[in-house]
Design a protein around this motif. Structure first.
Motif, PDB file in Angstrom:
ATOM      1  N   ILE A 141      43.832  34.619  38.843  1.00  0.00           N
ATOM      2  CA  ILE A 141      43.318  33.834  39.962  1.00  0.00           C
ATOM      3  C   ILE A 141      42.675  32.544  39.464  1.00  0.00           C
ATOM      4  O   ILE A 141      42.760  31.505  40.110  1.00  0.00           O
ATOM      5  N   THR A 142      42.078  32.617  38.290  1.00  0.00           N
ATOM      6  CA  THR A 142      41.449  31.432  37.719  1.00  0.00           C
ATOM      7  C   THR A 142      42.484  30.455  37.163  1.00  0.00           C
ATOM      8  O   THR A 142      42.413  29.257  37.417  1.00  0.00           O
ATOM      9  N   GLY A 143      43.462  30.985  36.431  1.00  0.00           N
ATOM     10  CA  GLY A 143      44.445  30.120  35.787  1.00  0.00           C
ATOM     11  C   GLY A 143      45.652  29.780  36.638  1.00  0.00           C
ATOM     12  O   GLY A 143      46.230  28.700  36.510  1.00  0.00           O
ATOM     13  N   ARG A 144      46.037  30.705  37.490  1.00  0.00           N
ATOM     14  CA  ARG A 144      47.212  30.519  38.350  1.00  0.00           C
ATOM     15  C   ARG A 144      46.883  31.082  39.727  1.00  0.00           C
ATOM     16  O   ARG A 144      47.382  32.130  40.124  1.00  0.00           O
ATOM     17  N   PRO A 145      46.026  30.390  40.465  1.00  0.00           N
ATOM     18  CA  PRO A 145      45.581  30.939  41.748  1.00  0.00           C
ATOM     19  C   PRO A 145      46.742  31.148  42.719  1.00  0.00           C
ATOM     20  O   PRO A 145      47.746  30.438  42.657  1.00  0.00           O
ATOM     21  N   PRO A 146      46.590  32.135  43.582  1.00  0.00           N
ATOM     22  CA  PRO A 146      47.617  32.341  44.598  1.00  0.00           C
ATOM     23  C   PRO A 146      47.822  31.076  45.421  1.00  0.00           C
ATOM     24  O   PRO A 146      46.858  30.390  45.765  1.00  0.00           O
ATOM     25  N   ALA A 147      49.066  30.788  45.699  1.00  0.00           N
ATOM     26  CA  ALA A 147      49.406  29.604  46.502  1.00  0.00           C
ATOM     27  C   ALA A 147      48.692  29.698  47.846  1.00  0.00           C
ATOM     28  O   ALA A 147      48.737  30.729  48.513  1.00  0.00           O
ATOM     29  N   LEU A 188      36.708  32.540  44.818  1.00  0.00           N
ATOM     30  CA  LEU A 188      35.350  32.943  44.428  1.00  0.00           C
ATOM     31  C   LEU A 188      34.963  34.278  45.071  1.00  0.00           C
ATOM     32  O   LEU A 188      34.312  35.116  44.432  1.00  0.00           O
ATOM     33  N   GLU A 189      35.373  34.489  46.310  1.00  0.00           N
ATOM     34  CA  GLU A 189      35.098  35.771  46.971  1.00  0.00           C
ATOM     35  C   GLU A 189      35.803  36.914  46.231  1.00  0.00           C
ATOM     36  O   GLU A 189      35.248  38.007  46.096  1.00  0.00           O
ATOM     37  N   TYR A 190      37.024  36.647  45.751  1.00  0.00           N
ATOM     38  CA  TYR A 190      37.727  37.669  44.978  1.00  0.00           C
ATOM     39  C   TYR A 190      36.951  37.985  43.699  1.00  0.00           C
ATOM     40  O   TYR A 190      36.798  39.156  43.332  1.00  0.00           O
ATOM     41  N   LEU A 191      36.458  36.954  43.022  1.00  0.00           N
ATOM     42  CA  LEU A 191      35.695  37.181  41.791  1.00  0.00           C
ATOM     43  C   LEU A 191      34.466  38.038  42.071  1.00  0.00           C
ATOM     44  O   LEU A 191      34.152  38.954  41.306  1.00  0.00           O
ATOM     45  N   ASP A 192      33.770  37.754  43.160  1.00  0.00           N
ATOM     46  CA  ASP A 192      32.585  38.541  43.524  1.00  0.00           C
ATOM     47  C   ASP A 192      32.963  39.997  43.778  1.00  0.00           C
ATOM     48  O   ASP A 192      32.271  40.919  43.333  1.00  0.00           O
ATOM     49  N   TRP A 193      34.042  40.192  44.515  1.00  0.00           N
ATOM     50  CA  TRP A 193      34.486  41.557  44.817  1.00  0.00           C
ATOM     51  C   TRP A 193      34.921  42.282  43.543  1.00  0.00           C
ATOM     52  O   TRP A 193      34.548  43.440  43.331  1.00  0.00           O
ATOM     53  N   ALA A 194      35.672  41.616  42.693  1.00  0.00           N
ATOM     54  CA  ALA A 194      36.111  42.238  41.433  1.00  0.00           C
ATOM     55  C   ALA A 194      34.905  42.633  40.596  1.00  0.00           C
ATOM     56  O   ALA A 194      34.889  43.717  39.986  1.00  0.00           O
ATOM     57  N   ALA A 222      36.169  36.431  31.322  1.00  0.00           N
ATOM     58  CA  ALA A 222      37.096  35.899  32.329  1.00  0.00           C
ATOM     59  C   ALA A 222      36.356  35.556  33.620  1.00  0.00           C
ATOM     60  O   ALA A 222      36.633  34.535  34.256  1.00  0.00           O
ATOM     61  N   LEU A 223      35.417  36.403  34.000  1.00  0.00           N
ATOM     62  CA  LEU A 223      34.634  36.155  35.213  1.00  0.00           C
ATOM     63  C   LEU A 223      33.816  34.870  35.063  1.00  0.00           C
ATOM     64  O   LEU A 223      33.802  34.026  35.966  1.00  0.00           O
ATOM     65  N   ALA A 224      33.150  34.714  33.925  1.00  0.00           N
ATOM     66  CA  ALA A 224      32.354  33.507  33.691  1.00  0.00           C
ATOM     67  C   ALA A 224      33.246  32.265  33.679  1.00  0.00           C
ATOM     68  O   ALA A 224      32.908  31.238  34.280  1.00  0.00           O
ATOM     69  N   ALA A 243      33.143  29.195  36.373  1.00  0.00           N
ATOM     70  CA  ALA A 243      32.966  27.814  35.904  1.00  0.00           C
ATOM     71  C   ALA A 243      34.114  26.934  36.399  1.00  0.00           C
ATOM     72  O   ALA A 243      33.899  25.803  36.861  1.00  0.00           O
ATOM     73  N   ALA A 244      35.344  27.452  36.333  1.00  0.00           N
ATOM     74  CA  ALA A 244      36.512  26.669  36.762  1.00  0.00           C
ATOM     75  C   ALA A 244      36.516  26.443  38.266  1.00  0.00           C
ATOM     76  O   ALA A 244      37.011  25.412  38.737  1.00  0.00           O
ATOM     77  N   LEU A 245      35.967  27.399  39.012  1.00  0.00           N
ATOM     78  CA  LEU A 245      35.989  27.309  40.469  1.00  0.00           C
ATOM     79  C   LEU A 245      34.676  26.816  41.052  1.00  0.00           C
ATOM     80  O   LEU A 245      34.493  26.839  42.273  1.00  0.00           O
TER      81      LEU A 245
END
Length: 185
Positions: free
Chosen positions: A131-137, A145-151, A172-174, A178-180
């Motif tokens: 999701i960070t490197g190749r986010p869903p279209a 960011l919501e996905y990261l929180d849930w994960a 990866a989360l950090a 940072a990327a988002l």
């Protein structure tokens, strides 16, 4: 089944998953082949020191029941009861609404077997990394960011079993946050 060479068993699981996911693509803009995700989950487990063939097989097969027409009985008949059990533990019930499935992952993670929790942690690492490197279209930053929180909430229930997997997820989360970072615009 256990008298078969473990490498042959793992390759059989890879072949089976590749066949079942053959027409599926990831949600990224490149529409990556879905099987790459399944392979990556098993690879992450192996890189974290997991050598149990059945755990690696379940890692490869973790989305097969959830995302294809494969039944748990087929998994058991071909790969054994333990692999089926692990796949069952990490599979969502697709008959439930998405929000309910997400809530249940958070609630059920701490009660899963140690091996299922390791698979879940590797899966969440792979998803956060993707999701960070190749986010869903079409996913806006907020949804990522919501996905990261849930994960992170799911992984909270998977901790205490493999420091290498946890460190990899945390990194990866950090990096993802940072990327988002909304302040980056």
């Amino acid at each position: 089944m256990s008298d078969v060479n473990p490498i042959v068993r793992l390759l059989d699981a890879l072949h089976f998953a590749a066949d079942r996911h053959r027409d599926q693509r990831r949600k990224d803009s490149a529409a990556s082949p879905y099987i790459n995700h399944c392979i990556e989950v098993a690879q992450v487990l192996a890189e974290a020191g997991i050598t149990d063939t059945e755990v690696l097989m379940a890692g490869v097969l973790h989305d097969t029941v959830e995302d294809t027409r494969t039944t748990p009985a087929e998994i058991e008949a071909r790969f054994g009861a333990r692999v089926r059990g692990l796949v069952d533990e990490v599979s969502d019930d697709k008959s439930l609404p998405g929000g309910t499935r997400k809530r249940l992952q958070v609630e059920n993670a701490p009660h899963a077997s140690p091996d299922a929790r390791r698979i879940k942690l590797a899966d969440k690492y792979c998803n956060v990394h993707d999701i960070t490197g190749r986010p869903p279209a079409g996913w806006p930053r907020r949804r990522c960011l919501e996905y990261l929180d849930w994960a992170e909430a799911v992984v909270a229930g998977c901790r205490g079993l493999n420091p290498a997997l946890e460190a990899r997820f945390d990194a990866a989360l950090a990096a993802g946050r940072a990327a988002l970072d909304p302040g980056a615009d």
